[in-house]
Design a protein around this motif. Structure first.
Motif, short mmCIF file in Angstrom:
data_model
loop_
_atom_site.label_atom_id
_atom_site.label_comp_id
_atom_site.label_asym_id
_atom_site.label_seq_id
_atom_site.Cartn_x
_atom_site.Cartn_y
_atom_site.Cartn_z
N LEU A 157 6.87 21.57 -16.39
CA LEU A 157 7.82 22.48 -16.55
C LEU A 157 8.17 22.67 -18.69
CD1 LEU A 157 11.05 21.92 -14.05
CD2 LEU A 157 8.46 23.54 -14.59
N GLY A 158 7.48 21.81 -19.35
CA GLY A 158 7.70 21.47 -20.72
C GLY A 158 7.59 23.52 -21.35
N GLY A 159 6.89 23.91 -20.45
CA GLY A 159 6.02 25.27 -21.39
C GLY A 159 6.92 26.05 -21.05
N SER A 160 6.66 27.32 -20.19
CA SER A 160 6.86 28.92 -20.31
C SER A 160 7.40 29.09 -18.52
CB SER A 160 6.31 30.08 -21.11
OG SER A 160 6.51 31.16 -20.17
N ILE A 161 8.24 29.29 -17.86
CA ILE A 161 8.79 29.28 -17.40
C ILE A 161 7.38 30.47 -15.93
CG2 ILE A 161 10.09 29.71 -15.14
CD1 ILE A 161 11.74 27.41 -16.42
N TYR A 162 8.04 31.14 -17.08
CA TYR A 162 7.35 32.89 -17.00
C TYR A 162 6.00 32.65 -16.91
CZ TYR A 162 10.83 35.39 -18.93
OH TYR A 162 13.05 35.24 -18.65
N GLU A 163 5.30 31.84 -17.88
CA GLU A 163 3.61 31.88 -17.21
C GLU A 163 3.27 30.93 -16.54
OE1 GLU A 163 1.95 29.42 -20.93
OE2 GLU A 163 2.38 30.93 -21.53
N LEU A 164 4.05 29.82 -16.07
CA LEU A 164 4.43 29.56 -13.91
C LEU A 164 3.71 30.06 -13.35
CD1 LEU A 164 6.23 26.30 -14.91
CD2 LEU A 164 3.64 26.74 -14.56
N LEU A 165 5.05 31.34 -13.80
CA LEU A 165 5.04 32.28 -11.89
C LEU A 165 4.55 33.26 -12.00
CD1 LEU A 165 9.11 32.81 -12.88
CD2 LEU A 165 8.07 31.17 -11.31
N ALA A 166 3.32 33.76 -13.24
CA ALA A 166 2.23 34.30 -13.76
C ALA A 166 1.04 33.55 -13.08
CB ALA A 166 2.26 34.76 -14.46
N GLN A 167 1.17 32.31 -13.03
CA GLN A 167 -0.23 31.51 -13.12
C GLN A 167 -0.41 31.61 -11.21
OE1 GLN A 167 -0.11 28.51 -15.34
NE2 GLN A 167 -1.15 29.83 -16.90
#
Length: 272
Positions: A157-167
């Motif tokens: 969770l250190g980066g973009s949450i939006y990127e996690l949700l997309a991936q």
């Protein structure tokens, strides 16, 4: 300020804007600066106070104190739904974060309304400090429906949450409604952000929806007023669709009373 102090301020600003002094570098002590610019220390203090309020310099007391060049402002563009790492990187900053806490929690009434949840639902609760080149710029408190994102807390969770949700959840933001107001930092907030208590902060409250209009994020973020400016691009009547126009800039200043700006952003931008 009078004519002499105005002249000194312009000279200091010119020296800083020349680029020879990078952010964080020391200008000197009050005595050294007063001698260099040929002004009394009392007049110099007026100039430095005005420059500090604008964010151009920072002053520190003590044996290692002095006057230091302030950091450049981070521009927060409201024209699209873009994660913090993406817009920091686009401006040449190295993005970072410190995770303060993560948990599965019971949402308060405001969060329930924003995310269309019931009293029996839970949220993924994430609190972080956002960094630009290693320096704190914002406190972030994001809440997402727990049932919709199983296992989210086990992911990095250190980066973009939006990127996690997309991936991992095949979700792309479709719309964000943001409310903006000027507030004053509490002692705890000031300590975490490296500012003085009651310093001006920019509170952005955001409800983000997916491409089907279903809300999936409710976030309350506090940005440093001395490090942040807001960019808004708003078309007017009679502007052709193919006309390019510049956005307006909103600068935050220390205020006691708060004003709220409400707006909706729609974007299919997948660079999150």
């Amino acid at each position: 300020m009078g004519g002499q102090t105005d002249e000194v301020r312009r000279r200091i600003e010119a020296d800083i804007n020349s680029g020879e002094l990078p952010p964080g570098s020391k200008l000197g002590s009050e005595r050294e600066l007063a001698e260099h610019y040929g002004v009394s220390r009392s007049s110099l203090r007026q100039v430095l106070a005005a420059l500090e309020e604008s964010g151009m310099v920072n002053r520190a007391i003590g044996r290692s104190g002095g006057t230091f060049v302030g950091h450049a402002k981070v521009e927060r563009d409201l024209s699209g739904v873009v994660g913090v790492p993406a817009y920091l990187a686009s401006q040449g900053y190295i993005a970072g974060s410190r995770i303060l806490s993560t948990q599965i929690a019971i949402p308060d009434h405001r969060t329930q309304r924003a995310l269309s949840l019931s009293g029996s639902d839970f949220v993924v609760d994430i609190r972080r400090i956002r960094l630009a080149d290693g320096n704190p710029i914002s406190l972030e408190h994001a809440q997402l429906p727990a049932d919709r994102f199983p296992g989210l807390l086990e992911r990095p969770l250190g980066g973009s949450i939006y990127e996690l949700l997309a991936q991992h959840y095949d979700l792309v933001p479709g719309e964000a409604e943001e409310h903006i107001e000027a507030v004053n930092a509490t002692e705890t907030e000031a300590s975490m952000l490296g500012v003085k208590p009651k310093a001006a902060l920019l509170l952005i409250t955001r409800t983000t929806r997916d491409t089907n209009g279903v809300p999936f994020e409710f976030s309350r973020d506090l940005f440093r007023g001395d490090r942040t400016r807001i960019a808004v691009t708003a078309p007017g009547h009679g502007i052709r669709a193919d006309t390019h126009h510049s956005g307006g800039i909103v600068e935050l200043r220390a205020v006691e009373s708060a004003r709220t700006i409400s707006r909706s952003d729609r974007s299919n931008d997948k660079t999150l």
